[in-house]
Design an enzyme around this catalytic site. Structure first.
Site, PDB file in Angstrom:
ATOM      1  CB  SER A 142      -0.935  -0.059   1.283  1.00 26.56           C
ATOM      2  OG  SER A 142      -1.515   1.322   1.496  1.00 26.56           O
ATOM      3  CE1 TYR A 155      -4.051  -2.198   5.150  1.00 28.60           C
ATOM      4  CE2 TYR A 155      -3.035   0.059   4.741  1.00 28.60           C
ATOM      5  CZ  TYR A 155      -4.054  -1.323   4.187  1.00 28.60           C
ATOM      6  OH  TYR A 155      -3.863  -1.343   2.881  1.00 28.60           O
TER       7      TYR A 155
END
Ligand code: NAP
Length: 277
Positions: A142, A155
């Site tokens: 990401s 995350y």
């Protein structure tokens, strides 16, 4: 390059969201699919979609947060298909929260799925790929892996680790017929976890940061395999200047990150937290 036509691809998180689209795209390229996620019914729905395309697909329901399940999963896929040519480590979860109130068990589960499961699946798949001198690993990272993300710092940490895992492994395996790529999307609209948040949060997307689409992410995965790309950033806005600024001056880079994203993520975290209460 690993030919996709008649190749065997194992896709995690294939029951919905980005993983489902990746699995369908690989099937359209002629691959045979091993689909992994927890929800067996959702997986069977995707299996039927792939079979309707005239391709083979088998569901392997598995909780990847349980590390002890991974060797058996890989063995089962090998028994069914005889080999694995492509592994797409796509399954991942976010955990929007105010860090000081996050449940420690949720943080552990997030690391176990987003990072440990990808590493262990790769560890169990790579030896046979090396024997055959053929294989490609795609790790779904990401943009958050480059600079972290407020209200979901863990995350970002798992995605940063995935980026480093991918590049280290790629260099180690170079010249042995097996390669690894990382795909790093920004906010994905159209399907997946961010799309679900944006529907409930009722807030416009952060214009300056940009967004991307599921279709662009799927293309990035296919390109990563076809062209053996080390790392593909998928975003509507070019991120290189921001990432460069962050490298040259972390303080300035993080100020920019705060201005561009903190309010947005805080709003999403509040909405998610209200939904949990
Ligand atoms: P999603 O719609 O929430 O789908 C997640 C998938 O992972 C589902 O198939 C889910 O199925 C599976 N999964 C969740 N927990 C699991 C577990 N313990 N064991 C096995 N499978 C599990 O998410 P997404 O948006 O498609 O995200 C896919 C990947 O893209 C993730 O790695 C995410 O970090 C990354 N990404 C997404 C975005 C975005 O904006 N959407 C941006 C950048 C990166 P079950 O619930 O049935 O297990």
């Amino acid at each position: 390059m690993v030919p996709l036509n008649d190749g065997v691809a194992l896709v995690t998180g294939a029951s919905r969201g980005i993983g489902r689209h990746v699995a369908l795209a690989l099937a359209r390229e002629g691959a045979r699919l091993a689909l992994v996620a927890r929800n067996a019914e959702d997986l069977e729905r995707v299996v039927r979609e792939i079979r309707a395309l005239g391709r083979q697909a088998v569901a392997f329901p598995c909780d990847l947060g349980d590390a002890s399940a991974i060797p058996g999963l890989v063995e089962a896929v090998h028994r069914t298909f005889g080999r694995i040519d492509v592994l797409v480590n796509n399954a991942g979860v976010d955990n929007l929260c105010f860090f000081e109130g996050a449940a420690p068990a949720d943080l552990e589960r997030q690391v176990a799925l987003n990072l440990t499961a990808s590493i262990l699946l790769t560890r169990h798949v790579v030896p046979k790929m090396l024997e055959r001198r053929r294989g490609h690993i795609v790790n779904m990272a990401s943009l958050a892996g480059f600079h972290g993300v407020p209200h979901d710092a863990v995350y970002g940490a798992t995605k940063a680790a995935l980026l480093a895992f991918t590049s280290g492994l790629r260099v180690e395996l170079h010249g042995r017929g097996v390669s690894a790529s990382a795909v790093a999307p920004g906010f994905v609209v159209g399907d997946g976890l961010y799309e679900r948040h944006r529907r409930t949060a009722g807030r416009p997307d952060p214009k300056l940061l940009g967004t991307t689409t599921v279709e662009a992410v799927v293309q990035a995965v296919l390109e990563a395999i076809r062209r053996d790309r080390p790392e593909v950033i998928v975003n509507s806005r070019p991120m290189a200047p921001v990432l460069f600024l962050y490298r040259v001056s972390p303080r300035l880079g993080l100020t920019l990150l705060r201005v561009l994203s903190r309010d947005h993520m805080r709003h999403h975290a509040r909405v998610v937290q209200a939904g949990r209460a």
